[in-house]
Design a protein around this motif. Structure first.
Motif, short mmCIF file in Angstrom:
data_model
loop_
_atom_site.label_atom_id
_atom_site.label_comp_id
_atom_site.label_asym_id
_atom_site.label_seq_id
_atom_site.Cartn_x
_atom_site.Cartn_y
_atom_site.Cartn_z
N VAL A 1 -12.20 20.53 15.66
CA VAL A 1 -11.05 19.62 15.61
C VAL A 1 -11.19 18.72 14.39
N VAL A 2 -10.25 18.88 13.46
CA VAL A 2 -10.22 18.02 12.27
C VAL A 2 -9.62 16.68 12.70
N ARG A 3 -10.29 15.58 12.37
CA ARG A 3 -9.76 14.27 12.74
C ARG A 3 -9.72 13.33 11.54
N GLY A 4 -8.75 12.46 11.56
CA GLY A 4 -8.67 11.49 10.48
C GLY A 4 -7.64 10.42 10.76
N VAL A 5 -7.35 9.63 9.74
CA VAL A 5 -6.39 8.53 9.89
C VAL A 5 -5.40 8.54 8.73
N ALA A 6 -4.18 8.08 9.02
CA ALA A 6 -3.15 8.00 7.99
C ALA A 6 -2.42 6.66 8.12
N PHE A 7 -1.92 6.16 7.01
CA PHE A 7 -1.24 4.85 7.04
C PHE A 7 -0.41 4.67 5.78
N ASP A 8 0.43 3.66 5.80
CA ASP A 8 1.16 3.26 4.59
C ASP A 8 1.37 1.75 4.65
N ASP A 9 2.45 1.26 4.07
CA ASP A 9 2.64 -0.19 4.01
C ASP A 9 3.45 -0.73 5.19
N ALA B 1 -0.48 13.02 4.08
CA ALA B 1 0.38 12.22 4.96
C ALA B 1 1.76 12.06 4.34
N ILE B 2 2.75 12.00 5.22
CA ILE B 2 4.14 11.77 4.80
C ILE B 2 4.67 10.61 5.65
N ASN B 3 5.27 9.61 5.02
CA ASN B 3 5.73 8.48 5.83
C ASN B 3 7.19 8.64 6.24
N LYS B 4 7.70 7.65 6.97
CA LYS B 4 9.03 7.79 7.57
C LYS B 4 10.17 7.70 6.57
N ILE B 5 9.87 7.31 5.34
CA ILE B 5 10.94 7.36 4.33
C ILE B 5 10.70 8.52 3.36
N GLY B 6 9.84 9.46 3.80
CA GLY B 6 9.68 10.70 3.04
C GLY B 6 8.70 10.66 1.88
N GLN B 7 8.01 9.55 1.70
CA GLN B 7 7.01 9.51 0.63
C GLN B 7 5.78 10.28 1.08
N GLU B 8 5.25 11.12 0.19
CA GLU B 8 4.06 11.87 0.56
C GLU B 8 2.97 11.74 -0.49
N ILE C 1 3.97 6.43 9.75
CA ILE C 1 3.65 7.81 9.37
C ILE C 1 4.51 8.78 10.19
N ARG C 2 5.14 9.71 9.50
CA ARG C 2 5.98 10.71 10.18
C ARG C 2 5.19 11.98 10.46
N ASP C 3 4.31 12.35 9.53
CA ASP C 3 3.67 13.66 9.63
C ASP C 3 2.36 13.65 8.81
N VAL C 4 1.37 14.37 9.32
CA VAL C 4 0.18 14.63 8.51
C VAL C 4 0.00 16.14 8.50
N LYS C 5 -0.05 16.72 7.32
CA LYS C 5 -0.19 18.17 7.20
C LYS C 5 -1.60 18.53 6.75
N ILE C 6 -2.11 19.61 7.34
CA ILE C 6 -3.48 20.05 7.04
C ILE C 6 -3.40 21.46 6.44
N SER C 7 -4.20 21.68 5.42
CA SER C 7 -4.31 23.02 4.84
C SER C 7 -5.78 23.44 4.80
N MET D 1 0.83 -1.20 0.00
CA MET D 1 0.00 0.00 0.00
C MET D 1 0.87 1.26 0.00
N ASN D 2 0.37 2.28 -0.67
CA ASN D 2 1.09 3.55 -0.66
C ASN D 2 0.54 4.45 0.46
N VAL D 3 1.24 5.55 0.71
CA VAL D 3 0.91 6.42 1.83
C VAL D 3 -0.40 7.16 1.56
N LYS D 4 -1.27 7.23 2.57
CA LYS D 4 -2.61 7.77 2.35
C LYS D 4 -3.18 8.31 3.67
N SER D 5 -4.04 9.30 3.56
CA SER D 5 -4.76 9.78 4.74
C SER D 5 -6.17 10.15 4.33
N ILE D 6 -7.09 9.98 5.26
CA ILE D 6 -8.49 10.33 5.02
C ILE D 6 -9.01 11.12 6.22
#
Lengths: 102, 401
Positions: free
Chosen positions: B306-314, B367-374, B318-324, B284-289
């Protein structure tokens, strides 16, 4: 003239799980357009899957629907005559087509 | 007119006629306004319902405000119309045969006995490879899922490797085939069999009989299913009954034709020029909802949201989730949960915002994962014929009043 009606009771699949007693997967009355060729759709398609599986694709081109019918024959081994395959494709394009051939 | 010309013309025509997010050939946001059915399936609360035969149920977006998906809201996807009508767990056997030193035919009770196998738990995301497929234009055939063909549960079971050790693999063993109990209406229809190479099977792969502390729901594979953390759900065989070890992989529709993407760097192609060589969708690739707010949610100006959600990868984590909240001009890091559920689980995120302006406001999550994929913007995701692996930056539009 197009007539919309709900097909009633095809098959009900009774299920039993870790819950008490018998349980069943509910029957969902998906809306069906009763156009020319629906008899062939009923006989060839709905033996294996619900009508919701079809309409979920949205309005599509004739080539798209032809591709779906072919996939069912080639990969899923639907025992369908060439004539019925043509009729089903026509029905899908007529009732759920987007007007484009491709 | 040549096919290519035809496509260009229709693309321009369609683009003029449709809203920007629905332009033909441009990936947008998946369909997000499907109604929850009034009819509930066994052990499920009412869900978005695509089909009853086979059962196809999607979780609504609100489900993703929490990092664990409740069993009764967990999505359902079967391939075949016939699911056994009766399962007696007392007499359910799992068979391991093929290139093994000792064939096994064991009961559920034997499997659950710590004297025979160590009982292990893993919290992992289960996501259909076609999740969010309705984002692709032109349509990629298949169920037109929104975002809800995914969930995250704590699975309990035994390691596949422990089972294989007990059977003892022969020297030339290479492929492990998994067969579940769903069957087609016609004998000739290919069974839903999966094969995995021994190299793909690490200690995290388990045969699970429990989900979030309960028996698996019937529609999620009762009484036993395969759990392969980090990979798409196509190989997580439900109602697992047979494991067969071989030295050669078979020709299988669900391995060789379905669930594959173009075998090139972008995993992309065009409708008029499909890429010939394909590969399994696998990791799976990096994703957030975003689970809250949702599209159309009405928020008060200057209210505390409060914006809430989930993020994941393979499984890199997950290192970071950014919101705009300004259409991607500026981004702010959300607060992540403890991460205690492990690297295969949803990482819950939250961020306090305060809507200041009246009117429409978009909230985006990346979402951005620990190897920098976003996550890329949806419009930068290129098309593939199966509509697999969509992971565009999530966007919800709310009304500020």
């Amino acid at each position: 003239m197009k007539k919309i009606l709900l097909i009633a009771a095809l098959t009900m699949a009774p299920l039993f799980a870790q819950v008490e007693g018998d349980i069943e997967v509910p029957y969902i009355p998906f809306e069906v357009k009763m156009g020319k060729g629906f008899g062939e759709v009923n006989a060839n398609c709905l033996t294996c899957h619900s009508f919701g599986y079809v309409t979920n694709q949205g309005r599509q081109s004739k080539a798209f629907w032809r591709g779906k019918v072919d996939k069912m024959i080639v990969h899923f081994k639907a025992p369908m005559t060439d004539k019925d395959a043509d009729i089903v494709t026509e029905y899908l394009f007529e009732e759920y087509g987007n007007g484009k051939l491709k | 007119m040549k096919r290519r010309d035809f496509f260009k013309t229709s693309l321009a025509g369609a683009a003029a006629a449709m809203a920007t997010s629905l332009e033909a050939g441009v990936t947008g946001q998946p369909i997000d306004n499907r109604k929850i059915s009034t009819i509930a399936f066994p052990e499920k609360r009412p869900m978005i319902t695509y089909s009853d035969r086979p059962p196809l149920l999607e979780s609504p977006r609100s489900t993703f405000a929490n990092a664990i998906t409740p069993n009764d809201a967990f999505f359902v996807r079967w391939h075949m119309p016939d699911i056994p009508t009766h399962i007696d767990p007392k007499h359910y056997n799992i068979k391991i045969d093929g290139l093994v030193n000792k064939e096994l035919n064991i009961t559920l009770d034997f499997l659950k006995d710590p004297a025979h196998f160590e009982q292990v738990e893993v919290t992992a995301v289960l996501q259909c490879g076609g999740n969010s497929r309705s984002a692709f234009k032109p349509i990629a055939g298949g169920i037109q899922w929104g975002h809800g063909a995914m969930g995250c549960a704590k699975w309990k079971g035994v390691r596949l490797s422990d089972l294989l050790d007990q059977a003892g693999l022969k020297k030339d063993a290479e492929w492990i085939g998994f067969n579940g109990k769903e069957t087609a209406a016609y004998y000739e229809t290919p069974n839903f069999v999966r094969e995995l190479h021994l190299d793909e099977l690490d200690d995290h792969v388990i045969l699970a009989y429990e989900m979030n502390g309960e028996d698996l729901p019937y529609l999620n594979g009762f009484p036993l299913r395969l759990v392969i953390p980090g990979t798409y759900s196509d190989s997580w065989v439900k109602m697992l009954s047979n494991i067969t070890v071989t030295n050669k992989n078979k020709k299988l529709f669900f391995m060789d034709v379905a669930y594959r993407v173009p075998d090139n760097e972008c995993e992309c192609e065009t409708p008029e020029k499909k890429f010939k060589k394909t590969k399994p969708i696998s990791k799976m690739n990096v994703k957030s909802i975003i689970g809250y707010p949702e599209n159309g949610t009405v928020l008060q100006t200057k209210s505390h949201v409060v914006v809430r959600g989930v993020a994941f990868d393979d499984g890199h984590g997950i290192r970071d989730v950014k919101i705009s909240i300004d259409n991607g001009k500026t981004w702010k890091s959300a607060k992540l949960d403890s991460g205690e559920a492990g690297r295969y689980a949803y990482r819950g995120f939250s961020l306090a915002i305060k809507p200041m302006k009246y009117g429409k406001m978009t909230i985006m999550a990346k979402a951005i994962n620990k190897i920098g994929q976003e996550q890329p913007l949806a419009k930068d995701i290129k098309w593939n014929h199966g509509g697999y692996k969509f992971n565009g930056i999530d966007v919800v539009t709310v009304d500020v009043v």
